[in-house]
Design a protein around this motif. Structure first.
Motif, PDB file in Angstrom:
ATOM      1  N   ILE A 111      84.093  95.465 -29.006  1.00 36.58           N
ATOM      2  CA  ILE A 111      82.949  96.288 -29.414  1.00 36.58           C
ATOM      3  C   ILE A 111      82.579  97.298 -28.332  1.00 36.58           C
ATOM      4  N   MET A 112      82.570  96.841 -27.083  1.00 33.44           N
ATOM      5  CA  MET A 112      82.149  97.715 -25.985  1.00 33.44           C
ATOM      6  C   MET A 112      83.310  98.470 -25.361  1.00 33.44           C
ATOM      7  N   GLY A 113      84.522  98.172 -25.807  1.00 32.91           N
ATOM      8  CA  GLY A 113      85.686  98.888 -25.291  1.00 32.91           C
ATOM      9  C   GLY A 113      85.943  98.629 -23.823  1.00 32.91           C
ATOM     10  N   ASN A 114      85.573  97.450 -23.356  1.00 36.53           N
ATOM     11  CA  ASN A 114      85.739  97.105 -21.941  1.00 36.53           C
ATOM     12  C   ASN A 114      86.582  95.852 -21.785  1.00 36.53           C
ATOM     13  N   HIS A 115      87.087  95.674 -20.567  1.00 36.56           N
ATOM     14  CA  HIS A 115      87.675  94.390 -20.215  1.00 36.56           C
ATOM     15  C   HIS A 115      86.529  93.413 -19.948  1.00 36.56           C
ATOM     16  N   LEU A 116      86.865  92.148 -19.762  1.00 40.26           N
ATOM     17  CA  LEU A 116      85.838  91.130 -19.537  1.00 40.26           C
ATOM     18  C   LEU A 116      85.324  91.249 -18.105  1.00 40.26           C
ATOM     19  N   THR A 117      84.335  92.112 -17.919  1.00 34.37           N
ATOM     20  CA  THR A 117      83.751  92.337 -16.601  1.00 34.37           C
ATOM     21  C   THR A 117      82.662  91.304 -16.330  1.00 34.37           C
ATOM     22  N   LYS A 118      82.191  91.280 -15.096  1.00 35.20           N
ATOM     23  CA  LYS A 118      81.115  90.355 -14.726  1.00 35.20           C
ATOM     24  C   LYS A 118      79.865  90.620 -15.554  1.00 35.20           C
ATOM     25  N   GLN A 119      79.618  91.888 -15.870  1.00 40.95           N
ATOM     26  CA  GLN A 119      78.438  92.254 -16.647  1.00 40.95           C
ATOM     27  C   GLN A 119      78.474  91.650 -18.051  1.00 40.95           C
ATOM     28  N   ILE A 120      79.676  91.414 -18.553  1.00 43.62           N
ATOM     29  CA  ILE A 120      79.826  90.792 -19.865  1.00 43.62           C
ATOM     30  C   ILE A 120      80.016  89.284 -19.728  1.00 43.62           C
ATOM     31  N   ALA A 121      80.817  88.880 -18.741  1.00 39.81           N
ATOM     32  CA  ALA A 121      81.198  87.469 -18.608  1.00 39.81           C
ATOM     33  C   ALA A 121      80.015  86.567 -18.274  1.00 39.81           C
ATOM     34  N   LEU A 122      79.156  86.992 -17.344  1.00 42.58           N
ATOM     35  CA  LEU A 122      78.041  86.135 -16.937  1.00 42.58           C
ATOM     36  C   LEU A 122      77.034  85.921 -18.070  1.00 42.58           C
ATOM     37  N   PRO A 123      76.611  86.982 -18.790  1.00 38.97           N
ATOM     38  CA  PRO A 123      75.730  86.733 -19.940  1.00 38.97           C
ATOM     39  C   PRO A 123      76.360  85.811 -20.980  1.00 38.97           C
ATOM     40  N   LEU A 124      77.654  85.997 -21.250  1.00 42.89           N
ATOM     41  CA  LEU A 124      78.325  85.147 -22.233  1.00 42.89           C
ATOM     42  C   LEU A 124      78.419  83.704 -21.746  1.00 42.89           C
ATOM     43  N   PHE A 125      78.652  83.536 -20.447  1.00 45.50           N
ATOM     44  CA  PHE A 125      78.682  82.177 -19.885  1.00 45.50           C
ATOM     45  C   PHE A 125      77.325  81.502 -20.034  1.00 45.50           C
ATOM     46  N   LEU A 126      76.259  82.237 -19.736  1.00 45.84           N
ATOM     47  CA  LEU A 126      74.913  81.671 -19.856  1.00 45.84           C
ATOM     48  C   LEU A 126      74.597  81.306 -21.305  1.00 45.84           C
ATOM     49  N   ILE A 127      75.003  82.176 -22.230  1.00 48.39           N
ATOM     50  CA  ILE A 127      74.765  81.905 -23.649  1.00 48.39           C
ATOM     51  C   ILE A 127      75.556  80.678 -24.100  1.00 48.39           C
ATOM     52  N   MET A 128      76.814  80.606 -23.686  1.00 45.81           N
ATOM     53  CA  MET A 128      77.661  79.472 -24.072  1.00 45.81           C
ATOM     54  C   MET A 128      77.099  78.157 -23.525  1.00 45.81           C
ATOM     55  N   LEU A 129      76.762  78.152 -22.248  1.00 47.45           N
ATOM     56  CA  LEU A 129      76.225  76.937 -21.636  1.00 47.45           C
ATOM     57  C   LEU A 129      74.906  76.541 -22.282  1.00 47.45           C
ATOM     58  N   HIS A 130      74.082  77.539 -22.567  1.00 46.64           N
ATOM     59  CA  HIS A 130      72.780  77.269 -23.182  1.00 46.64           C
ATOM     60  C   HIS A 130      72.949  76.719 -24.597  1.00 46.64           C
ATOM     61  N   SER A 131      73.942  77.223 -25.307  1.00 46.16           N
ATOM     62  CA  SER A 131      74.195  76.731 -26.660  1.00 46.16           C
ATOM     63  C   SER A 131      74.633  75.268 -26.643  1.00 46.16           C
ATOM     64  N   VAL A 132      75.494  74.911 -25.692  1.00 45.08           N
ATOM     65  CA  VAL A 132      75.922  73.510 -25.574  1.00 45.08           C
ATOM     66  C   VAL A 132      74.739  72.638 -25.150  1.00 45.08           C
ATOM     67  N   PHE A 133      73.895  73.179 -24.275  1.00 47.75           N
ATOM     68  CA  PHE A 133      72.673  72.471 -23.870  1.00 47.75           C
ATOM     69  C   PHE A 133      71.779  72.201 -25.080  1.00 47.75           C
ATOM     70  N   LEU A 134      71.589  73.220 -25.925  1.00 46.39           N
ATOM     71  CA  LEU A 134      70.785  73.047 -27.138  1.00 46.39           C
ATOM     72  C   LEU A 134      71.423  72.032 -28.083  1.00 46.39           C
ATOM     73  N   LEU A 135      72.745  72.068 -28.151  1.00 46.62           N
ATOM     74  CA  LEU A 135      73.460  71.106 -28.989  1.00 46.62           C
ATOM     75  C   LEU A 135      73.192  69.681 -28.504  1.00 46.62           C
ATOM     76  N   ALA A 136      73.305  69.472 -27.195  1.00 47.34           N
ATOM     77  CA  ALA A 136      73.050  68.144 -26.625  1.00 47.34           C
ATOM     78  C   ALA A 136      71.597  67.728 -26.852  1.00 47.34           C
ATOM     79  N   PHE A 137      70.681  68.660 -26.632  1.00 50.47           N
ATOM     80  CA  PHE A 137      69.257  68.393 -26.855  1.00 50.47           C
ATOM     81  C   PHE A 137      69.009  67.970 -28.305  1.00 50.47           C
TER      82      PHE A 137
END
Length: 233
Positions: A111-137
């Motif tokens: 969508i953004m026409g970019n490689h997986l940069t830190k600006q994209i990777a860190l937000p996605l990591f936080l979202i992924m981890l948070h989603s698993v956290f919500l799943l466990a909760f």
């Protein structure tokens, strides 16, 4: 790979591209709803888009978990012990969640026409981890209350309320666990009161790993209560 998981991939990819088309700034959407360096607001459409970004994966995996618990008596006997079945089931849920977010990551790069940069990777990591956290909760709520609908509604309400409480300055992001998926609230962006990525990652991982308690002797009792056929041992 079963049909339900393939359907989950299709839904996840479809929604990600839909959000990429409809969101004014997909990069901002990845980072959290209604926040810019100049202003932090609580806007209905931003909240909806934010929930659509990560809640479908959470909801799909919660649905899979519900099905697995309801049908446990059909499969648990293959593992000889219900604890082994739970380790396999929970591990599968986490693995599927990670795979789905890798799909989201790929879509985001397209969508953004970019490689997986830190600006994209860190937000996605936080979202992924948070989603698993919500799943466990939510699984814990299910184990205690026996009602997955209550668990899912509670997660959505808490996620929305957390954003509102931070915007109205009743809570800081560092003390608002249900805001820990929002990249703009990390300390480097938010300043004082922002959360540390390392600290929240450790706390959320502890919550995620806490479900392994169910393989203990006492945890097995709680697990058996939530399995349709109490004859599984």
């Amino acid at each position: 790979m079963n049909k339900k998981f393939l359907l989950s991939i299709v839904i996840t990819v479809g929604l990600t591209f839909f959000l990429g088309i409809t969101a004014l700034d997909f990069t901002d959407l990845l980072s959290g709803p209604g926040w810019t360096p100049e202003n932090d607001g609580f806007y209905g459409m931003d909240i909806v888009q934010w929930l659509l970004l990560f809640m479908p994966v959470y909801a799909l995996e919660l649905w899979h978990c519900e099905n697995m618990l309801d049908q446990a008596f059909l499969y648990a006997y293959r593992y000889q012990k219900v604890q082994r079945w739970w380790l396999h089931t929970y591990g599968t849920l986490i693995l599927q969640t990670v795979i789905l977010y890798l799909c989201v990551s790929g879509c985001a790069c397209i969508i953004m026409g970019n490689h997986l940069t830190k600006q994209i990777a860190l937000p996605l990591f936080l979202i992924m981890l948070h989603s698993v956290f919500l799943l466990a909760f939510s699984i814990w709520i299910k184990m205690i209350s026996g009602n997955m609908i209550v668990a899912s509604i509670l997660a959505v309400v808490l996620e929305t309320a957390a954003k509102f409480m931070v915007v109205t300055q009743h809570l800081t992001p560092a003390h608002s666990p249900f805001s820990w998926g929002m990249y703009y609230y990390i300390r480097q962006n938010y300043g004082d009161g922002g959360f540390s990525v390392m600290v929240v990652a450790v706390i959320q991982l502890l919550v995620i790993c806490s479900l392994l308690i169910l393989v203990s002797r006492r945890g097995k009792v709680l697990l058996l209560r939530r399995i349709s056929d109490g004859k599984v041992h």
